[in-house]
Design an enzyme around this catalytic site. Sequence first.
Site, PDB file in Angstrom:
ATOM      1  N   HIS A 230      44.850  37.170  45.623  1.00 33.98           N
ATOM      2  CA  HIS A 230      45.901  36.613  44.756  1.00 33.98           C
ATOM      3  C   HIS A 230      46.638  35.487  45.486  1.00 33.98           C
ATOM      4  CE1 HIS A 230      46.260  40.795  42.765  1.00 33.98           C
ATOM      5  NE2 HIS A 230      45.825  39.988  41.813  1.00 33.98           N
TER       6      HIS A 230
ATOM      7  N   LYS B 165      51.148  50.289  30.254  1.00 38.31           N
ATOM      8  CA  LYS B 165      50.206  50.294  31.377  1.00 38.31           C
ATOM      9  C   LYS B 165      50.801  51.078  32.544  1.00 38.31           C
ATOM     10  CE  LYS B 165      47.260  47.190  34.008  1.00 38.31           C
ATOM     11  NZ  LYS B 165      46.872  45.799  34.235  1.00 38.31           N
TER      12      LYS B 165
ATOM     13  N   ARG C 165      36.759  35.583  40.149  1.00 37.57           N
ATOM     14  CA  ARG C 165      35.945  36.091  41.251  1.00 37.57           C
ATOM     15  C   ARG C 165      34.482  36.183  40.844  1.00 37.57           C
ATOM     16  NH1 ARG C 165      38.218  41.627  41.940  1.00 37.57           N
ATOM     17  NH2 ARG C 165      38.488  41.258  39.733  1.00 37.57           N
TER      18      ARG C 165
ATOM     19  N   SER D 216      43.129  44.683  43.341  1.00 37.75           N
ATOM     20  CA  SER D 216      44.233  45.631  43.504  1.00 37.75           C
ATOM     21  C   SER D 216      43.780  47.079  43.384  1.00 37.75           C
ATOM     22  CB  SER D 216      45.333  45.345  42.473  1.00 37.75           C
ATOM     23  OG  SER D 216      45.912  44.092  42.720  1.00 37.75           O
TER      24      SER D 216
END
Length: 161
Positions: A18, A42, A91, A129
Amino acid sequence: MDRIAVFPGTFDPITIGHEATIRQFLPLFDKIYVAIGNNPEKKTYFPLKKRLEWLKIVFEDEPKIEVDYYNGLTVDFCKQKNARYILRGLRTSEDFEYERRIAQVNRMLSPEVEVLFILTKPEHTSINSGVVREIHRSGGDISQFVPAKIVHLIQTYKEEK
């Protein structure tokens, strides 16, 4: 007119990927809001307050970055901040497909906000993450995956729970 952008994310927690991606965008903008999208639906591992604190520490040396959070839609946050760009790092091809779908919906909601993608550095492709959270939960060493400035803060967070 200032070139203002938003780099949204959950940052649960922020990774070196990040950080590197956000810093790649810096030469292109006058201001970048690194903003946590706070979605109460979430479930996150680290509390919002800690994630904001860690982001502020990571980018304390960069005057062009402001850390914030928002509830609701990213495009609405962009309008609130006069940001014309949403920034995303890619990515993998799977990231591209996922981000493309979101970008197309955002364009329908707010055509004046452009989404810009940048490829992450190859060495960060496998870092996310979720991997960091799993290592942390298991008591492993996360130091090679998160910014050096906050490694200790994240590692010791387990003791605060």
